[in-house]
Design a protein around this motif. Structure first.
Motif, PDB file in Angstrom:
ATOM      1  N   PRO A  87      16.954  10.886   7.392  1.00  0.00           N
ATOM      2  CA  PRO A  87      16.577  12.070   6.618  1.00  0.00           C
ATOM      3  C   PRO A  87      16.340  11.731   5.153  1.00  0.00           C
ATOM      4  O   PRO A  87      17.038  10.918   4.573  1.00  0.00           O
ATOM      5  CB  PRO A  87      17.780  13.000   6.770  1.00  0.00           C
ATOM      6  CG  PRO A  87      18.532  12.503   7.948  1.00  0.00           C
ATOM      7  CD  PRO A  87      18.244  11.038   8.037  1.00  0.00           C
ATOM      8  N   VAL A  88      15.345  12.374   4.588  1.00  0.00           N
ATOM      9  CA  VAL A  88      15.058  12.247   3.161  1.00  0.00           C
ATOM     10  C   VAL A  88      15.236  13.633   2.573  1.00  0.00           C
ATOM     11  O   VAL A  88      14.537  14.555   2.952  1.00  0.00           O
ATOM     12  CB  VAL A  88      13.617  11.732   2.924  1.00  0.00           C
ATOM     13  CG1 VAL A  88      13.311  11.710   1.446  1.00  0.00           C
ATOM     14  CG2 VAL A  88      13.428  10.363   3.543  1.00  0.00           C
ATOM     15  N   GLY A  89      16.191  13.785   1.694  1.00  0.00           N
ATOM     16  CA  GLY A  89      16.451  15.092   1.111  1.00  0.00           C
ATOM     17  C   GLY A  89      16.864  16.108   2.165  1.00  0.00           C
ATOM     18  O   GLY A  89      16.543  17.275   2.047  1.00  0.00           O
ATOM     19  N   GLY A  90      17.559  15.639   3.225  1.00  0.00           N
ATOM     20  CA  GLY A  90      18.027  16.548   4.265  1.00  0.00           C
ATOM     21  C   GLY A  90      16.999  16.868   5.337  1.00  0.00           C
ATOM     22  O   GLY A  90      17.285  17.595   6.256  1.00  0.00           O
ATOM     23  N   VAL A  91      15.786  16.304   5.238  1.00  0.00           N
ATOM     24  CA  VAL A  91      14.747  16.581   6.225  1.00  0.00           C
ATOM     25  C   VAL A  91      14.408  15.289   6.958  1.00  0.00           C
ATOM     26  O   VAL A  91      14.088  14.282   6.336  1.00  0.00           O
ATOM     27  CB  VAL A  91      13.466  17.132   5.532  1.00  0.00           C
ATOM     28  CG1 VAL A  91      12.361  17.349   6.541  1.00  0.00           C
ATOM     29  CG2 VAL A  91      13.786  18.409   4.781  1.00  0.00           C
ATOM     30  N   ALA A  92      14.494  15.313   8.289  1.00  0.00           N
ATOM     31  CA  ALA A  92      14.151  14.137   9.077  1.00  0.00           C
ATOM     32  C   ALA A  92      12.641  13.967   9.081  1.00  0.00           C
ATOM     33  O   ALA A  92      11.900  14.937   9.169  1.00  0.00           O
ATOM     34  CB  ALA A  92      14.673  14.285  10.496  1.00  0.00           C
ATOM     35  N   GLN A  93      12.207  12.731   8.948  1.00  0.00           N
ATOM     36  CA  GLN A  93      10.776  12.451   8.947  1.00  0.00           C
ATOM     37  C   GLN A  93      10.429  11.630  10.184  1.00  0.00           C
ATOM     38  O   GLN A  93      11.197  10.781  10.618  1.00  0.00           O
ATOM     39  CB  GLN A  93      10.378  11.672   7.702  1.00  0.00           C
ATOM     40  CG  GLN A  93      10.540  12.471   6.432  1.00  0.00           C
ATOM     41  CD  GLN A  93      10.082  11.687   5.220  1.00  0.00           C
ATOM     42  OE1 GLN A  93      10.093  10.471   5.215  1.00  0.00           O
ATOM     43  NE2 GLN A  93       9.675  12.394   4.198  1.00  0.00           N
ATOM     44  N   ALA A  94       9.244  11.876  10.735  1.00  0.00           N
ATOM     45  CA  ALA A  94       8.782  11.147  11.901  1.00  0.00           C
ATOM     46  C   ALA A  94       8.369   9.738  11.502  1.00  0.00           C
ATOM     47  O   ALA A  94       7.949   9.494  10.384  1.00  0.00           O
ATOM     48  CB  ALA A  94       7.613  11.887  12.528  1.00  0.00           C
ATOM     49  N   ALA A  95       8.490   8.823  12.451  1.00  0.00           N
ATOM     50  CA  ALA A  95       8.075   7.447  12.211  1.00  0.00           C
ATOM     51  C   ALA A  95       6.557   7.369  12.159  1.00  0.00           C
ATOM     52  O   ALA A  95       5.864   8.097  12.845  1.00  0.00           O
ATOM     53  CB  ALA A  95       8.588   6.548  13.326  1.00  0.00           C
ATOM     54  N   THR A  96       6.075   6.490  11.309  1.00  0.00           N
ATOM     55  CA  THR A  96       4.649   6.203  11.270  1.00  0.00           C
ATOM     56  C   THR A  96       4.475   4.711  11.480  1.00  0.00           C
ATOM     57  O   THR A  96       5.446   3.942  11.422  1.00  0.00           O
ATOM     58  CB  THR A  96       4.019   6.592   9.916  1.00  0.00           C
ATOM     59  OG1 THR A  96       4.503   5.692   8.916  1.00  0.00           O
ATOM     60  CG2 THR A  96       4.341   8.020   9.532  1.00  0.00           C
ATOM     61  N   ALA A  97       3.242   4.292  11.720  1.00  0.00           N
ATOM     62  CA  ALA A  97       2.987   2.869  11.905  1.00  0.00           C
ATOM     63  C   ALA A  97       3.400   2.070  10.669  1.00  0.00           C
ATOM     64  O   ALA A  97       3.715   0.887  10.774  1.00  0.00           O
ATOM     65  CB  ALA A  97       1.522   2.637  12.231  1.00  0.00           C
ATOM     66  N   LEU A  98       3.425   2.717   9.507  1.00  0.00           N
ATOM     67  CA  LEU A  98       3.843   2.025   8.293  1.00  0.00           C
ATOM     68  C   LEU A  98       5.338   1.725   8.296  1.00  0.00           C
ATOM     69  O   LEU A  98       5.806   0.878   7.532  1.00  0.00           O
ATOM     70  CB  LEU A  98       3.468   2.847   7.059  1.00  0.00           C
ATOM     71  CG  LEU A  98       1.973   3.055   6.851  1.00  0.00           C
ATOM     72  CD1 LEU A  98       1.741   3.977   5.654  1.00  0.00           C
ATOM     73  CD2 LEU A  98       1.249   1.740   6.659  1.00  0.00           C
TER      74      LEU A  98
END
Length: 85
Positions: A5-16
């Motif tokens: 999580p970034v700032g309490g929000v989970a982010q999806a994986a990207t190819a990067l």
């Protein structure tokens, strides 16, 4: 696949987010190969494990992008037909 999580929000994986492993350097010297065969085998085993993790990461990123594309298609289709203009 979700990243931390970034700032309490989970982010999806990207190819990067997927970093390919560095392959082991070839060892062509027979004496070195014989003396360090256990270590060399371990290095290759680690590489193969990391390569599998890399491919799983790419698959997860592909799945995330496919979901985003499908959502965008649905959003676009909900706009209705293009006005004549």
């Amino acid at each position: 696949m979700l990243t931390k999580p970034v700032g309490g929000v989970a982010q999806a994986a990207t190819a990067l987010d997927c970093l390919p492993p560095i392959p082991p350097a070839p060892v062509t010297d027979a004496a070195t190969r014989a003396e360090y065969s256990t270590e060399i085998r371990q290095e290759f085993t680690t590489y193969f494990d990391e390569a599998q993790a890399y491919l799983r990461c790419l698959d997860a990123a592909r799945g995330e992008v496919s979901e985003e594309i499908n959502r965008a298609i649905r959003d676009y289709q909900s706009l209705g037909p293009e006005p004549d203009g």
